[in-house]
Design a protein around this motif. Structure first.
Motif, PDB file in Angstrom:
ATOM      1  N   ASP A 104       0.888  -1.159   0.105  1.00  0.00           N
ATOM      2  CA  ASP A 104       0.119  -0.131   0.082  1.00  0.00           C
ATOM      3  C   ASP A 104       0.839   1.287  -0.043  1.00  0.00           C
ATOM      4  O   ASP A 104       0.238   2.422  -0.032  1.00  0.00           O
ATOM      5  CB  ASP A 104      -0.974   0.105   1.435  1.00  0.00           C
ATOM      6  CG  ASP A 104      -0.205   0.053   2.527  1.00  0.00           C
ATOM      7  OD1 ASP A 104       0.908   0.224   2.508  1.00  0.00           O
ATOM      8  OD2 ASP A 104      -0.938   0.128   3.578  1.00  0.00           O
ATOM      9  N   GLY A 105       2.007   1.117  -0.232  1.00  0.00           N
ATOM     10  CA  GLY A 105       3.100   2.139  -0.181  1.00  0.00           C
ATOM     11  C   GLY A 105       3.697   2.565   0.896  1.00  0.00           C
ATOM     12  O   GLY A 105       4.457   3.408   1.114  1.00  0.00           O
ATOM     13  N   LYS A 106       3.135   2.139   2.136  1.00  0.00           N
ATOM     14  CA  LYS A 106       3.876   2.722   3.576  1.00  0.00           C
ATOM     15  C   LYS A 106       5.029   1.914   3.598  1.00  0.00           C
ATOM     16  O   LYS A 106       5.381   0.904   3.276  1.00  0.00           O
ATOM     17  CB  LYS A 106       2.891   2.123   4.697  1.00  0.00           C
ATOM     18  CG  LYS A 106       1.522   2.900   4.564  1.00  0.00           C
ATOM     19  CD  LYS A 106       0.687   2.423   5.866  1.00  0.00           C
ATOM     20  CE  LYS A 106      -0.692   3.303   5.896  1.00  0.00           C
ATOM     21  NZ  LYS A 106      -1.602   2.852   6.992  1.00  0.00           N
ATOM     22  N   SER A 107       6.031   2.818   4.339  1.00  0.00           N
ATOM     23  CA  SER A 107       7.579   2.274   4.383  1.00  0.00           C
ATOM     24  C   SER A 107       7.871   2.414   5.818  1.00  0.00           C
ATOM     25  O   SER A 107       7.415   3.255   6.682  1.00  0.00           O
ATOM     26  CB  SER A 107       8.547   2.977   3.379  1.00  0.00           C
ATOM     27  OG  SER A 107       8.605   4.363   3.745  1.00  0.00           O
ATOM     28  N   LYS A 108       8.890   1.679   6.337  1.00  0.00           N
ATOM     29  CA  LYS A 108       9.603   1.745   7.731  1.00  0.00           C
ATOM     30  C   LYS A 108      10.825   1.523   7.486  1.00  0.00           C
ATOM     31  O   LYS A 108      11.480   0.856   6.751  1.00  0.00           O
ATOM     32  CB  LYS A 108       8.967   0.520   8.367  1.00  0.00           C
ATOM     33  CG  LYS A 108       9.590   0.637   9.931  1.00  0.00           C
ATOM     34  CD  LYS A 108       8.825  -0.503  10.709  1.00  0.00           C
ATOM     35  CE  LYS A 108       9.423  -0.579  12.223  1.00  0.00           C
ATOM     36  NZ  LYS A 108       9.114  -1.581  12.961  1.00  0.00           N
ATOM     37  N   ALA A 109      11.943   2.337   8.316  1.00  0.00           N
ATOM     38  CA  ALA A 109      13.126   2.161   8.234  1.00  0.00           C
ATOM     39  C   ALA A 109      13.672   1.836   9.685  1.00  0.00           C
ATOM     40  O   ALA A 109      13.170   2.253  10.692  1.00  0.00           O
ATOM     41  CB  ALA A 109      13.978   3.425   7.887  1.00  0.00           C
ATOM     42  N   THR A 110      14.743   0.990   9.763  1.00  0.00           N
ATOM     43  CA  THR A 110      15.228   0.493  11.069  1.00  0.00           C
ATOM     44  C   THR A 110      16.737   0.669  10.973  1.00  0.00           C
ATOM     45  O   THR A 110      17.257   0.459  10.124  1.00  0.00           O
ATOM     46  CB  THR A 110      14.901  -0.719  11.644  1.00  0.00           C
ATOM     47  OG1 THR A 110      15.129  -1.873  10.581  1.00  0.00           O
ATOM     48  CG2 THR A 110      13.251  -0.787  11.491  1.00  0.00           C
ATOM     49  N   SER A 111      17.394   1.009  12.191  1.00  0.00           N
ATOM     50  CA  SER A 111      18.773   0.805  12.321  1.00  0.00           C
ATOM     51  C   SER A 111      19.100   0.082  13.587  1.00  0.00           C
ATOM     52  O   SER A 111      18.674   0.000  14.530  1.00  0.00           O
ATOM     53  CB  SER A 111      19.516   2.138  12.651  1.00  0.00           C
ATOM     54  OG  SER A 111      20.882   2.185  13.004  1.00  0.00           O
TER      55      SER A 111
END
Length: 575
Positions: A104-111
């Motif tokens: 659906d286009g939602k994104s998530k970033a993690t470190s």
């Protein structure tokens, strides 16, 4: 490369044609080859996402809920602080960045498994990876990019000159703004002076401190509840100390019961230790409660003083403040008070003060011009060095008669205009090439073909790599339009660049692939997908087969195999 980062591993799931793949990447020169459409560029697309690039739901593999791209980087101690400033945690010298994009286009970033904004990844990427593709070559023709490349080459000396110039420019604009404001306020000087003096007098009398309102509110809360606090503390103390059924007595009996048998069972020993710990903690709490009760005293006078001072602060905020929180407004008022002395002096000085400031502005402008000239001088010196070094590299890339020129075109320092002072100095940078000794100097955008532009970019990166902290360079088919002897030289220079930093290249040229320290081949299944088994590292005979395929466009060609073997056996001394 111990002082640089490098990419250790990249893992991809459900991106484009790639179903699942993991690549372990070594230092040195790594090449990715394979037939068109096999998914080589999808690996770079994944890397772009990892580095904070724009997410796009169209990248999610059909039938999948989300894509996942993850990169593991080795980070030396000397660079860890620069990543932690962006909120990225480095653990045991390793930084793991992961990006997921849903259908659906939602994104998530993690470190390292901690959520971070994608902008943090983008900021950190400046010290991690530099990607060059055909689009980067076009970007290189822009004046802003050319100035950035020259300033990067100039290193600390040029950075210092630029910072000094920007400091002088800030001083100039700050004083000029003061003069403009002063001119506008002369007509309303008396009213402003009266208001400023009243404000300064009130603030001077109160002598406010940052954070004071918060501390006062806490103390008022405690003093207003002395009896409630005392009653609660006394009840708690009696529960602990009650002689027959108090918690301390109960814990003591329990401890004594376990003590007699604890040597017979390790589990009882562990329970005994826990009960003992609880006993001593409660015993310590008993002493703390007794001290707290003894020191808890009502202080009506102090409470009245604090309430009165808080009322004064709130009244001040209501009269002079805005709509922020009370604590923030108090800080703003303190800062306004600290600058009010200069403001009053400016207004009281009137025309004489204005003349003083205008005289001061003339002096500051002289310093600004001097700083701008110094910046131009340092740029010009480095432009000459860059021209010579890049020309040397270009001529080793089968362009023997071509020379590279980086020119610094500065403003006329005898007739400077206000608009000449930009945030980056008074210079325009132009990069040009000359096809032969007596030929005209032509801007890169007009004088270089696609293949030549690729070689100019490569030459620049080879020169810049020795001074720039980026640990990994990625080239996506920048050897397009290059062939034959020139292709061999491109491979040679990429290999030279890999002596300073990690280099990853997507290529169709066997002459380039032959120089690799590590070689990966990407192939497709019959259904067009790429899985773990379709991305493989090739060595020895498998590598000969791949180079032969690249040479002949087909498999099992004897002459191509011979040529491939010849390429791969190119003596190290000739590299």
């Amino acid at each position: 490369m111990s002082d640089r980062t490098f990419l250790e591993e990249i893992s991809i799931r459900s991106i484009g044609v790639i179903e699942h793949s993991t690549l372990e990447i070594s230092p040195g020169l790594t090449v990715l080859t394979g037939e068109t459409g096999a998914g080589k560029t999808m690996i770079l697309t994944a890397l772009n996402l990892i580095l904070g690039g724009k997410s796009d739901s169209s990248l999610v593999r059909k039938g999948s809920e989300r894509l996942v791209a993850s990169g593991s980087f080795s980070v030396p101690k000397s660079l860890q602080d620069s990543f932690e400033e962006h909120g990225l945690q480095v653990e045991d010298g390793q930084l793991i960045l992961t990006r997921t994009v849903n259908a659906d286009g939602k994104s998530k970033a993690t470190s390292n498994a901690i959520s971070v904004p994608s902008s943090a990844l983008a900021a950190a990427s400046e010290n991690l990876v530099e990607v060059h593709a055909q689009a980067a070559n076009l970007n290189m023709t822009k004046a802003a990019k050319q100035r950035e490349l020259l300033d990067r080459f100039g290193g600390k000396e040029l950075h210092s000159a630029l910072v000094n110039y920007q400091s002088e420019l800030a001083n100039y604009h700050e004083l000029k703004s003061r003069i403009t404001a002063m001119k506008k306020s002369i007509d309303s000087r008396d009213a402003q002076l009266s208001e400023l003096r009243e404000f300064a007098a009130v603030m001077g009398k109160l002598k406010l401190e940052r954070g004071e309102l918060h501390e006062i509110s806490n103390e008022i809360g405690r003093l207003s509840s002395v009896e409630d606090l005392r009653l609660a503390a006394q009840n708690a103390s009696s529960v602990i100390e009650e002689e027959e059924s108090g918690s301390l007595t109960t814990l003591g009996i329990t401890r004594k019961s376990l003590d007699s048998v604890r040597a017979k069972d390790p589990q009882i020993e562990e329970l005994y230790q826990r009960v003992s710990e609880a006993f001593f903690l409660v015993d310590d709490a008993k002493g703390v409660l007794a001290s707290y009760i003894a020191n808890l005293e009502a202080d009506p006078a102090r409470l009245d003083y604090l309430n009165a001072r808080k009322a004064e602060m709130n009244s001040l905020i209501k009269k002079y403040g805005g709509s922020q929180s009370a604590d923030d407004e108090l800080i703003a008022l303190i800062e306004r008070f600290e600058s009010s002395k200069n403001a009053i002096a400016d207004l009281e000085g009137g025309d004489e003060r204005l003349k003083e400031l205008e005289t001061e502005l003339v002096g500051i402008k002289k310093k600004l011009v001097s700083a701008a000239k110094s910046l131009t001088s340092v740029r010009s010196e480095n432009a000459g060095k860059l021209s010579k070094e890049v020309t040397k590299e270009i001529q080793q890339l089968s362009m023997p008669h071509t020379s590279f020129h980086c020119q610094v075109q500065s403003a006329d320092y005898n007739a400077l205009k206000e608009s000449d002072f930009t945030a980056l100095g008074c210079d325009e940078i132009a990069m040009l090439i000359q096809g032969h000794k007596d030929g005209p100097l032509v801007p890169l955008a007009k004088g270089a073909s696609g293949g030549e532009m690729s070689r100019v970019m490569l030459a620049l990166e080879v020169v810049l790599a020795a001074t720039h902290p980026v640990g990994t360079y990625v080239f996506d088919e920048v050897d397009a339009g290059v062939g034959g002897k020139a292709a061999i030289e491109v491979g040679r220079r990429l290999h030279a660049l890999s002596q300073h930093a990690q280099v990853i290249v997507v290529t169709h040229l066997p002459q380039v692939a032959a120089w690799a320290d590590s070689h990966f081949v990407v192939t497709k299944n019959s259904d067009g997908s790429v899985t773990e088994s379709n991305v493989r590292k090739v060595v020895k005979e498998d590598r000969v087969e791949e180079i032969a395929r690249m040479l002949a466009g087909m498999e099992s060609s004897t002459s191509a195999r011979e040529h491939a073997t010849e390429l791969l056996e190119l003596p190290l001394s000739k590299r």
